[in-house]
Design a protein around this motif. Structure first.
Motif, short mmCIF file in Angstrom:
data_model
loop_
_atom_site.label_atom_id
_atom_site.label_comp_id
_atom_site.label_asym_id
_atom_site.label_seq_id
_atom_site.Cartn_x
_atom_site.Cartn_y
_atom_site.Cartn_z
N TYR A 1 -68.32 14.54 -16.89
CA TYR A 1 -69.45 14.93 -16.05
C TYR A 1 -69.26 14.31 -14.68
O TYR A 1 -68.53 13.34 -14.53
CB TYR A 1 -70.77 14.37 -16.60
N VAL A 2 -70.01 14.83 -13.72
CA VAL A 2 -70.15 14.13 -12.45
C VAL A 2 -71.63 13.75 -12.33
O VAL A 2 -72.51 14.61 -12.44
CB VAL A 2 -69.71 14.99 -11.26
N SER B 1 -74.10 6.68 -8.45
CA SER B 1 -74.14 7.95 -7.73
C SER B 1 -72.77 8.63 -7.70
O SER B 1 -71.76 8.02 -7.36
CB SER B 1 -74.62 7.69 -6.30
N PHE B 2 -72.75 9.90 -8.07
CA PHE B 2 -71.62 10.80 -7.86
C PHE B 2 -70.30 10.22 -8.37
O PHE B 2 -69.32 10.12 -7.65
CB PHE B 2 -71.50 11.18 -6.38
N GLN B 3 -70.30 9.84 -9.62
CA GLN B 3 -69.08 9.35 -10.26
C GLN B 3 -68.60 10.39 -11.28
O GLN B 3 -69.40 10.94 -12.02
CB GLN B 3 -69.33 8.02 -11.00
N LEU B 4 -67.30 10.59 -11.30
CA LEU B 4 -66.70 11.40 -12.36
C LEU B 4 -66.54 10.50 -13.59
O LEU B 4 -65.82 9.51 -13.54
CB LEU B 4 -65.34 11.95 -11.91
N ILE B 5 -67.23 10.84 -14.66
CA ILE B 5 -67.22 9.97 -15.85
C ILE B 5 -66.76 10.74 -17.08
O ILE B 5 -66.86 11.97 -17.15
CB ILE B 5 -68.63 9.37 -16.11
N TRP B 6 -66.24 10.00 -18.05
CA TRP B 6 -65.61 10.58 -19.25
C TRP B 6 -66.21 9.96 -20.51
O TRP B 6 -65.54 9.24 -21.24
CB TRP B 6 -64.10 10.32 -19.19
N PRO B 7 -67.48 10.27 -20.80
CA PRO B 7 -68.11 9.61 -21.95
C PRO B 7 -67.88 10.30 -23.30
O PRO B 7 -68.15 9.71 -24.33
CB PRO B 7 -69.60 9.65 -21.58
N TYR B 8 -67.42 11.54 -23.31
CA TYR B 8 -67.20 12.29 -24.56
C TYR B 8 -68.47 12.40 -25.38
O TYR B 8 -68.52 12.02 -26.56
CB TYR B 8 -66.05 11.68 -25.37
N ALA C 1 -67.52 21.88 -10.95
CA ALA C 1 -67.13 22.83 -12.00
C ALA C 1 -65.62 22.76 -12.22
O ALA C 1 -65.14 22.80 -13.36
CB ALA C 1 -67.55 24.24 -11.60
N ALA C 2 -64.88 22.64 -11.14
CA ALA C 2 -63.42 22.60 -11.28
C ALA C 2 -62.97 21.32 -11.98
O ALA C 2 -62.13 21.35 -12.87
CB ALA C 2 -62.77 22.72 -9.90
N VAL C 3 -63.56 20.20 -11.58
CA VAL C 3 -63.05 18.92 -12.09
C VAL C 3 -63.53 18.67 -13.52
O VAL C 3 -62.89 17.95 -14.28
CB VAL C 3 -63.42 17.76 -11.14
N GLU D 1 -57.68 7.13 -6.43
CA GLU D 1 -58.06 6.24 -7.52
C GLU D 1 -59.27 6.75 -8.28
O GLU D 1 -59.32 6.71 -9.49
CB GLU D 1 -58.35 4.84 -6.97
N VAL D 2 -60.28 7.17 -7.56
CA VAL D 2 -61.46 7.73 -8.21
C VAL D 2 -61.91 8.99 -7.49
O VAL D 2 -61.65 9.17 -6.31
CB VAL D 2 -62.64 6.73 -8.27
N PHE D 3 -62.60 9.84 -8.25
CA PHE D 3 -63.17 11.07 -7.70
C PHE D 3 -64.21 10.71 -6.65
O PHE D 3 -65.03 9.83 -6.87
CB PHE D 3 -63.82 11.83 -8.86
#
Lengths: 511, 420
Positions: A401-402, A413-420, A48-50, B417-419
């Protein structure tokens, strides 16, 4: 638009015990394709924070330059920018990826042929190879001139009403059926001796648009028709939907976002009154036989990459897979030469594309890397990012999203991604409407397109071309086409001072 | 074990994870760069020999001059294939490589093809035949190709329509112009283009012999200039040498990355196994000349070269220096020898394909459906390469480069580098 979590994970977990083919109220959509582990409370708080929207635009956010997390790849300065495998799939993964790439670029041929394993094309088809539409793994292009054959753009076909088993399973399902003669899409190529279905005729009207500061651009408004019909007149109530081939990057990560976290952005009745709804498409999975969240395709009509790929093999190339076992693809009973043509079915499994080969292509499509951002810390880019947020673009183009944490060592698995994107359906107004419903999506709704990689479109595909039919030749043109739920955001951009408008385009170009 | 792609690993990360080693890693990277420079220079020298042979063919077309040009092409492949190991770890090479070795190609873009050739009709360029067409339309624009220029080939035709099969430059375009299509895959015999395709005047076959000669000349000149450029990138102060030498540990990672990716994904996967999966004689790397076993062999020889820090130049002289094997021997002596042996086994398996070819069993015949001997021989290469790749993964761990070559969720933790 509301941020209330309407479908909490706990409720989903309870519903997992429900029998298959239970009626799919939007809350009980399960990620049948993911070996998800439940989020811990600590994880949920970190996530939620990230994923909270940025508030400070003076510097890039931490991790922002790597839009696909550990899967992010170097931004090549060449047309190969979308063709590298995700950085974290390992040597063995790269082997599988390369085999899938071989199939993705393979030109299929008609049966029978000496190349036993790569025959079975058609009889009707839009292209002989995946890459002929997904140019360099990027977007397809509409024809450059009226007399050029359409390849990266095709027409989906359907007629309203008729029996639809989904209506009993999925609320708000809009019943349609394929055209009784032409089937579910127009294939403008065919094998020798079999008539092609016809041509897509495009007529484009130019609409001038002048910004308040005096800058003038041209919007290109295409209209579509079926020309030279090869099998007689289509149904009088035929509905057409132009679709350009989509870019291939980051698909496995979009597939790995827990459905509950996508649905958390849905506000189907616009309960919060912000003018933006966001509805889930829901489709019956051919693989799992149960309703699932639609994620892929311009109207989110497919739940998984495997099903999207199998649909493309069948509809676009006329190749059978376990999910679409007819070797005649989209032929109908009224297309007699087509329905009796020889197929390339292998005697061992009766298929033209085996499950093993479908798996290779699915793996490939799941693991095309998203290039790192260029200039994320540039002051003009950051200004453009602020404009993007303040104009309300993030209501649908949700930045981050994560992905779900998954059992086993899964690269997604469990990646912080920025797809917009929110992967949800929105009414985009009359200007973009195709008036052809698909599943729960109305004739005015489209799935929010992911924006990652959009700044590399011309570098990869050869020229700028955006929106579901590729009509927009610049990013600002694409923004100006937004209507319906996006009208307010579009109007906000329209009234921006030129330098802010340019900064917005610069930000989009850095994605 | 999971492995991650290793391009562009940050030096800061390496500093955290690499134990001190006695072997001089900077010197190992120097050897590697020296081999690269020598390999590209040898490729350049033999490409210039090819250029001379092609000039002679064009000036005095005959079976002899065509044969001489074909022989020069085959010789030129040997050193070039040994440089493929510099791909994957070096962005300068990766961004350039498609110009010289892109494959497979829709040859109908370039010249006439057999009537049964299934160049995709919806690949508008697959039947373009630029040699026969001095003007043509490309994506709605009229192209004036009355003079065949380097810019026409590299800027207009190469990947025309963003289609990777539209290969207009490089070794394989030249190969097609020297051999023509190989239409026989159930018997020995490569492409059989007649020398009269280059005869000027009444004896010309295939039409447009002047433009064919012009195309061949320009494509060869481009190959020479591209190789000259790459040779310069590896010279002292060149961009590729500078980049790989910037950090000794990142340089070692680049060496392992190239060895691993070439062995596994590229060679074992795309070039060897895919042909078996599809049973398709078109899935042959040097398909016009049937030079595939030779090119596979030298591709794998390149892996051995960088591992042992030793390269025999085309003039017989040897480049050698501190090697990756030396460093690995300090960390894990048994593994160092195992990997050397495994690379030797891969080479032996590739050499067996050369032997079969010399017995009249060409590579396209081995790919035929139901050719059990062919399947066994080709699978032996795949298996040996997979085995060798596993040891390359283990080597990266042994050398303390786990976060770079071998998947490192744990190693990345805390690097910012990455979360995680």
């Amino acid at each position: 638009m509301t941020r209330t979590l309407r479908f909490p994970a706990a409720a989903l977990a309870l519903l997992c015990a429900a029998p298959p083919l239970a009626r799919a109220d939007a809350g009980d959509l399960r990620d049948l394709h993911l070996p998800l582990l439940p989020r811990t409370a600590a994880e949920a708080a970190r996530i939620a924070a990230v994923t909270a929207p940025a508030r400070d635009f003076s510097a890039p956010e931490r991790f922002e330059a790597k839009p696909a997390g550990a899967a992010t790849v170097r931004a090549r300065p060449t047309a190969d920018a979308f063709s590298d495998p995700s950085a974290n799939i390992g040597l063995e993964g790269r082997m599988t990826f390369n085999l899938g790439n071989g199939l993705f670029t393979k030109a299929w041929v008609s049966a029978p042929s000496s190349t036993k394993a790569s025959d079975g094309l058609g009889p009707l088809f839009n292209a002989r190879a995946c890459q002929l539409c997904h140019l360099k793994d990027g977007r397809g292009l509409p024809p450059a001139t009226p007399d050029e054959d359409a390849i990266g753009l095709f027409l989906r076909l359907s007629v309203p009403g008729g029996p639809a088993p989904e209506t009993a399973l999925i609320p708000d399902w809009i019943a349609t059926n394929p055209d009784p003669v032409y089937g579910g899409q127009l294939q403008n190529f065919s094998l020798a001796g079999i008539p092609a279905e016809g041509r897509m005729r495009i007529e484009t009207t130019e609409i001038p648009l002048t910004f308040p500061d005096g800058e003038a651009i041209i919007l290109h408004a295409p209209s579509y028709a079926l020309a030279d019909p090869g099998y007689g007149m289509p149904a009088p109530d035929l509905m057409l939907s132009p679709r350009v081939a989509q870019q291939m990057i980051g698909l496995g990560l979009l597939e790995a976002i827990p459905a509950a976290e996508i649905l958390a952005h849905a506000d189907p009745d616009d309960a919060d009154g912000d003018g933006v709804s966001g509805r889930a498409n829901i489709v019956v999975s051919a693989r799992y036989g149960a309703p699932m969240l639609g994620r892929f395709g311009h109207k989110a009509g497919q739940p998984t990459i495997e099903e999207q790929s199998a649909g493309a093999f069948s509809g676009d190339m006329g190749l059978s897979t376990p999910l679409h076992p007819s070797g005649h693809g989209d032929c109908t009973a009224d297309q007699s030469a087509c329905i009796v043509a020889e197929t390339g079915a292998d005697p061992s499994d009766g298929l033209e594309v085996s499950q093993a080969n479908l798996d290779l292509v699915t793996f490939y499509a799941r693991n095309l890397g998203v290039p790192e951002r260029r200039g994320a810390g540039d002051p003009e880019v950051l200004r453009g990012k602020e404009v993007f947020y303040s104009a309300g673009c993030i209501s649908c183009h949700v930045p981050k999203y994560v992905t779900g944490r998954m059992e086993g060592k899964v690269a997604q698995s469990f990646q912080l991604i920025w797809p917009y994107t929110d992967l949800l359906l929105h009414d985009m107004g009359e200007g973009l409407a195709d008036h052809r419903p698909e599943g729960r999506a109305t004739g005015a709704e489209w799935r929010t397109a992911p924006l990652w990689g959009i700044g590399l479109t011309a570098q990869v595909s050869g020229r700028e071309s955006y929106l579901h039919d590729g009509r927009a030749t610049s990013l600002i043109e694409a923004v100006m086409w937004h209507g319906g739920e996006a009208q307010a955001a579009r109007d906000a951009v329209y009234h921006l001072p030129k330098e802010d408008r340019d900064a917005l385009v610069r930000f989009l170009g850095s994605l | 074990m999971r492995i991650q792609g290793m391009l562009g690993a940050p030096a800061s990360l390496l500093a955290l994870t690499v134990p001190a080693m006695a072997a001089d890693r900077a010197a190992i990277v120097d050897t590697y760069a020296d081999i690269a420079q020598a390999g590209y220079e040898d490729s350049l020298v033999l490409a210039r020999d090819l250029q001379l042979a092609i000039d002679t063919l064009i000036a005095a077309p005959s079976q002899d001059t065509l044969d001489a040009a074909r022989a020069a092409w085959r010789k030129a492949r040997d050193p070039y294939m040994q440089t493929e190991v510099f791909r994957f770890g070096n962005p300068v090479v990766d961004d350039w490589e498609g110009k010289v070795n892109a494959w497979p190609l829709d040859e109908g873009l370039i010249d006439y093809v057999d009537a049964s050739y299934f160049g995709a009709e919806e690949n508008a360029q697959a039947q373009l035949n630029v040699i026969a067409n001095p003007t043509f339309t490309l994506s709605g624009e009229t192209v004036d190709a009355t003079t065949i220029t380097p810019a026409l080939l590299s800027d207009v035709l190469q990947e025309a329509g963003e289609n990777e099969a539209n290969v207009a430059t490089g070794y394989h375009a030249i190969e097609f112009l020297l051999w023509g299509q190989d239409l026989v895959s159930d018997a020995p015999g490569a492409g059989n283009r007649p020398w009269t395709d280059y005869a000027q005047g009444a004896g010309c076959t295939g039409g447009n012999c002047d433009r064919r000669a012009e195309y061949l000349k320009v494509a060869t000149d481009l190959l020479v200039s591209d190789l000259a450029w790459m040779t310069a990138q590896w010279a002292e102060g060149g961009a590729a040498r500078t980049a790989v030498s910037a950090s000794a540990d990142a340089g070692i990672a680049a060496i392992l990355t190239g060895m691993g990716n070439l062995s596994y994904g590229e060679m074992a996967g795309q070039r060897v196994k895919l042909g078996l999966i599809l049973n398709d004689p078109e899935e042959e790397h040097d398909c016009f000349s049937d030079n595939t076993p030779q090119s596979h062999y030298f591709d794998l020889k390149g892996v051995e070269n960088v591992y042992l820090g030793r390269y025999t130049r085309t003039d017989g002289t040897e480049i050698s220096g501190p090697s990756l094997k030396d460093a690995l021997a300090e960390a894990d002596g048994a593994l160092a020898q195992t990997l050397a042996d495994e690379i030797g086994q891969s080479l032996a398996a590739a050499d067996a394909l050369r032997t079969l070819a010399s017995e009249g069993k060409s590579y396209d015949m081995l790919l035929q459906v139901g050719n059990a001997e062919g399947e066994t021989a080709i699978n032996a290469v795949v298996d040996a390469l997979v085995t060798q790749s596993r040891s390359i993964e283990r080597a990266s761990t042994a050398l303390g480069l786990a976060g770079v070559v071998v998947e490192g969720d744990e190693t990345l933790e805390g690097t910012g580098e990455v979360f995680q």
